[in-house]
Scaffold this active site. Structure first.
Site, PDB file in Angstrom:
ATOM      1  N   ASP A  77     -49.040  -9.466 -29.126  1.00 51.91           N
ATOM      2  CA  ASP A  77     -50.186  -8.387 -28.952  1.00 51.91           C
ATOM      3  C   ASP A  77     -49.892  -7.711 -27.316  1.00 51.91           C
ATOM      4  O   ASP A  77     -50.351  -8.611 -26.303  1.00 51.91           O
ATOM      5  CB  ASP A  77     -51.502  -8.854 -28.996  1.00 51.91           C
ATOM      6  CG  ASP A  77     -52.479  -7.719 -28.869  1.00 51.91           C
ATOM      7  OD1 ASP A  77     -52.207  -6.701 -28.428  1.00 51.91           O
ATOM      8  OD2 ASP A  77     -53.802  -8.106 -28.932  1.00 51.91           O
ATOM      9  N   GLU A  98     -48.137  -5.965 -32.094  1.00 47.97           N
ATOM     10  CA  GLU A  98     -49.412  -5.325 -31.978  1.00 47.97           C
ATOM     11  C   GLU A  98     -49.391  -4.544 -31.002  1.00 47.97           C
ATOM     12  O   GLU A  98     -49.366  -4.894 -29.858  1.00 47.97           O
ATOM     13  CB  GLU A  98     -50.489  -6.503 -32.217  1.00 47.97           C
ATOM     14  CG  GLU A  98     -52.070  -5.848 -32.157  1.00 47.97           C
ATOM     15  CD  GLU A  98     -52.949  -6.892 -32.111  1.00 47.97           C
ATOM     16  OE1 GLU A  98     -53.859  -6.742 -31.827  1.00 47.97           O
ATOM     17  OE2 GLU A  98     -52.695  -7.944 -32.833  1.00 47.97           O
ATOM     18  N   HIS A 115     -58.585  -7.883 -38.193  1.00 49.25           N
ATOM     19  CA  HIS A 115     -58.554  -8.159 -36.638  1.00 49.25           C
ATOM     20  C   HIS A 115     -59.802  -8.576 -36.149  1.00 49.25           C
ATOM     21  O   HIS A 115     -61.010  -8.130 -36.555  1.00 49.25           O
ATOM     22  CB  HIS A 115     -58.340  -6.827 -35.607  1.00 49.25           C
ATOM     23  CG  HIS A 115     -58.491  -7.089 -34.153  1.00 49.25           C
ATOM     24  ND1 HIS A 115     -59.708  -7.084 -33.549  1.00 49.25           N
ATOM     25  CD2 HIS A 115     -57.324  -7.266 -33.238  1.00 49.25           C
ATOM     26  CE1 HIS A 115     -59.349  -7.285 -32.179  1.00 49.25           C
ATOM     27  NE2 HIS A 115     -58.007  -7.409 -31.787  1.00 49.25           N
TER      28      HIS A 115
END
Length: 402
Positions: free
Chosen positions: A228, A254, A329
């Protein structure tokens, strides 16, 4: 069955251990400390410094009915939870009082329409709606005597695989000892039953790759690493990093670049084989724009951010029509957040994996009698009516901000 009372509680819980939230260490003030204001980097450091709280912040919504039922929801508010709580109190409460809480879709549309003309289609407002919506689903489940997953149409699976969320990357100049600590943490997570981990990257392409390679070497090829970047990279750097991560078997990339750059997402998604995921999406309208531009491979809405269960269900079903995966998420929040995500994950046909924060959380499983459990790396939705978690309200609300 009518709604008679709506309350929103801004929560600010002190962390159990002394270490700050992993996102703050990766992308907040700690990351930016010592960086020169004059820089040749792009995006410039000032665009990559995000606001984080030193406490674990969220908003808990409580809705009471004339039948005596109480529903609980959660609105994502990682900073300034007082602002989100005020939105519930000043804008949404009057829409809800006197309504039947089982009219979940009708109430969602009424709340969303309330500020549409003023452009409030994301951010604090839709997050406040999310908290109310989850509480309404909780009430609907209690009224039906069934878990939310049943109201969503039933379980497509008994559980969903989770990845451990919470290992930050390090800059290239970090000492070998710090890298060794990351590897040891990943090994301990594998030993605990997790089959994957998400890293908070964005410390420079070379620094990120050094940390990812070390963890890959330390845990082996059959342990999934996800990445991420919180949107900190330029298109060019994201492309270079994505190509390298493909070779390292990283599971998804991400938010590689700022979420406003839909054209950039399209370029990355179409040129890279690593799946591109985005967690900042807040509505099906935003999702359909990404899909039309072939700019995303995995939709990753947060149930406490993206309009609650009602809107996340629509996002997941929209993605499914185009053969795209859905993965909730979670990052940071209470036991309400985890349970709502679990119900969605087991019910949606295109769910592939779910996030699970590994930090020591004072408002996590400890404040529920029957929380959504993680066993051997898999998340199970509670079987009781509604959320089904048996919330200990007194223990949770003692963290209400003064």
């Amino acid at each position: 069955m009518k709604i008679v009372k709506v309350e929103a509680f801004p929560i600010q819980a002190e962390p159990i251990d002394s270490r700050s939230y992993w996102g703050s260490r990766a992308w907040g003030a700690e990351r930016a400390a010592g960086q020169a204001e004059l820089s040749t980097e792009y995006p410039v450091p000032l665009r990559r410094k995000f606001v984080y709280s030193r406490t674990i912040d969220t908003v808990i919504v409580r809705i009471e009915t004339d039948s005596g039922h109480v529903g609980w929801g959660e609105a994502k508010a990682p900073v300034a939870p007082q602002a989100t709580a005020k939105i519930v109190d000043l804008l949404l409460k009057d829409i809800l009082i006197g309504a039947d809480p089982r009219d979940v879709l009708v109430l969602w549309e009424r709340m969303y329409a309330g500020m549409r003309v003023r452009g409030h289609r994301a951010g604090f407002y839709i997050e406040a709606i999310a908290g109310v919506d989850i509480a309404l689903w909780d009430l609907a489940g209690q009224a039906a005597g069934a878990p939310i997953s049943t109201l969503l149409g039933g379980k497509m699976r008994e559980s969903v695989r989770v990845y451990a969320s919470g290992i930050p990357s390090l800059p290239l100049e970090a000492p070998d000892e710090a890298i060794a600590e990351l590897v040891e943490e990943a090994r301990s997570l594998r030993a605990a039953g997790y089959t994957g981990v998400k890293m908070a990257i964005g410390r420079g392409v070379r620094g990120d790759l050094r940390a990812i390679r070390a963890i890959r070497d330390g845990v082996g090829d059959d342990f999934t690493i996800y990445a991420d970047a919180a949107g900190v990279y330029s298109r060019a750097d994201a492309m270079r990093l994505g190509e390298a991560m493909e070779e390292l078997g990283v599971g998804f990339f991400e938010m590689p670049i700022p979420p406003e750059d839909v054209e950039g997402y399209a370029e990355l998604a179409q040129r890279l084989s690593i799946p591109i995921a985005l967690d900042s999406i807040m509505s099906r309208h935003e999702t359909v724009e990404l899909i039309r531009n072939r700019a995303i491979d995995i939709v990753q809405p947060d149930v406490c951010r993206a309009g609650g269960i009602t809107e996340c269900r629509r996002i997941a079903e929209l993605a499914d029509c185009f053969g795209l995966a859905f993965q909730p998420h979670v990052s940071i929040g209470s036991a309400v957040h985890v349970a709502a995500s679990a119900h969605l994950a087991v019910a949606m046909p295109n769910s592939i994996v779910c996030e699970y924060w590994i930090g020591k959380n004072p408002i996590g499983a400890a404040i529920a009698a029957t929380p959504a459990e993680v066993k051997n790396g898999y998340l199970f939705a509670p079987s009781g009516a509604g959320l089904g978690i048996g919330l200990n309200a007194e223990q949770l609300l003692r963290h209400t901000a003064k």
